[in-house]
Design a protein around this motif. Structure first.
Motif, short mmCIF file in Angstrom:
data_model
loop_
_atom_site.label_atom_id
_atom_site.label_comp_id
_atom_site.label_asym_id
_atom_site.label_seq_id
_atom_site.Cartn_x
_atom_site.Cartn_y
_atom_site.Cartn_z
N LEU A 129 0.83 -1.21 0.00
CA LEU A 129 0.00 0.00 0.00
C LEU A 129 0.87 1.26 0.00
CD1 LEU A 129 -2.64 -0.94 2.75
CD2 LEU A 129 -3.07 -0.71 0.30
N GLN A 133 -1.92 5.28 3.19
CA GLN A 133 -2.97 4.29 3.39
C GLN A 133 -2.52 3.20 4.37
OE1 GLN A 133 -4.46 2.64 -0.30
NE2 GLN A 133 -4.80 4.67 -1.22
N SER A 163 -11.88 7.73 4.33
CA SER A 163 -11.73 7.53 2.89
C SER A 163 -10.44 6.76 2.59
CB SER A 163 -11.72 8.88 2.19
OG SER A 163 -11.50 8.71 0.81
N ARG A 164 -9.34 7.15 3.22
CA ARG A 164 -8.07 6.44 3.02
C ARG A 164 -8.15 5.00 3.54
NH1 ARG A 164 -3.35 10.84 4.33
NH2 ARG A 164 -3.89 12.15 2.58
N HIS A 166 -10.82 3.16 3.73
CA HIS A 166 -11.64 2.41 2.78
C HIS A 166 -10.82 2.00 1.56
CE1 HIS A 166 -15.07 1.07 0.49
NE2 HIS A 166 -14.71 1.88 -0.51
N ARG A 167 -10.05 2.95 1.00
CA ARG A 167 -9.20 2.64 -0.16
C ARG A 167 -8.16 1.56 0.19
NH1 ARG A 167 -9.28 8.31 -1.08
NH2 ARG A 167 -7.21 8.50 -0.19
N THR A 170 -9.93 -1.85 0.49
CA THR A 170 -10.33 -2.30 -0.83
C THR A 170 -9.13 -2.84 -1.60
OG1 THR A 170 -12.13 -0.71 -0.87
CG2 THR A 170 -11.45 -1.61 -2.99
N THR A 171 -8.00 -2.16 -1.52
CA THR A 171 -6.79 -2.60 -2.21
C THR A 171 -6.29 -3.93 -1.65
OG1 THR A 171 -6.18 -0.30 -2.64
CG2 THR A 171 -4.43 -1.94 -2.84
N SER A 174 -8.67 -6.72 -2.69
CA SER A 174 -8.50 -7.01 -4.11
C SER A 174 -7.22 -7.82 -4.35
CB SER A 174 -8.44 -5.70 -4.89
OG SER A 174 -8.14 -5.94 -6.22
#
Length: 185
Positions: A129, A133, A163-164, A166-167, A170-171, A174
């Protein structure tokens, strides 16, 4: 035979009386058959403890079920069959127990390896990351700090920190999904 061990099985008249329920004859039959049964158990069973237990079990069956014996001459073969089956049951039980414990050890070892592999994958995904993040994710999800403290610590508003986070999640998700798909192929 020596040492006071009878050389033959109890007489047919004792067997017949025992089959009829005569307690004294049943007692004489059990004590007369025991040395033969015990010797046979020692020749068949894996350990002396199993042999003693198998002989004892055979004596219990003899005592309880002598009335079901059809022919007086079949006493020896009936008793030997009982002992043989008891010895086989004990070996089977022992094998089943050791198989179960071996499976448990194997399952535990496999689970440990898989857990370590999964931890390594998660750690690698987090390490990949971007720094901002990664820091938010570690503080919030690994260290378990409250969102407001994480936001203040990294100099962001709570909304920007979320927001960070969440990103980052998600990364990581994934990345793990793509590894799992590659492993499944």
């Amino acid at each position: 035979m020596g040492r006071g061990v009878p050389s033959s099985w109890p007489a047919a008249d004792i067997v017949v009386a025992a089959q009829g329920g005569d307690e004294a004859s049943i007692g004489a039959l059990v004590s007369g058959a025991h040395p033969h049964v015990r010797r046979f158990a020692y020749s068949l069973c894996a350990s002396s403890q199993d042999a003693e237990d198998a002989a004892q079990e055979a004596m219990i069956v003899l005592y309880r079920k002598i009335g079901t014996l059809r022919a007086t001459g079949a006493l020896a073969s009936w008793m030997f069959r009982i002992v043989r089956n008891e010895c086989l049951r004990r070996v089977t039980d022992m094998a089943r127990r050791s198989e179960t414990s071996a499976e448990a050890c194997t399952a535990s070892a496999e689970d440990d390896v898989l857990a370590r592999l999964e931890i390594e994958r998660v750690a690698a995904a987090i390490a990949s990351l971007p720094a901002d993040q990664r820091r938010v994710l570690i503080m919030r999800d690994v260290q378990g700090l409250p969102g407001s403290m994480v936001a203040e610590s990294v100099g962001l508003s709570t909304a920007a920190m979320k927001s960070r986070l969440h990103r980052a999640r998600t990364t990581v998700r994934s990345e793990l999904d793509s590894w799992n798909e590659a492993a499944a192929e």
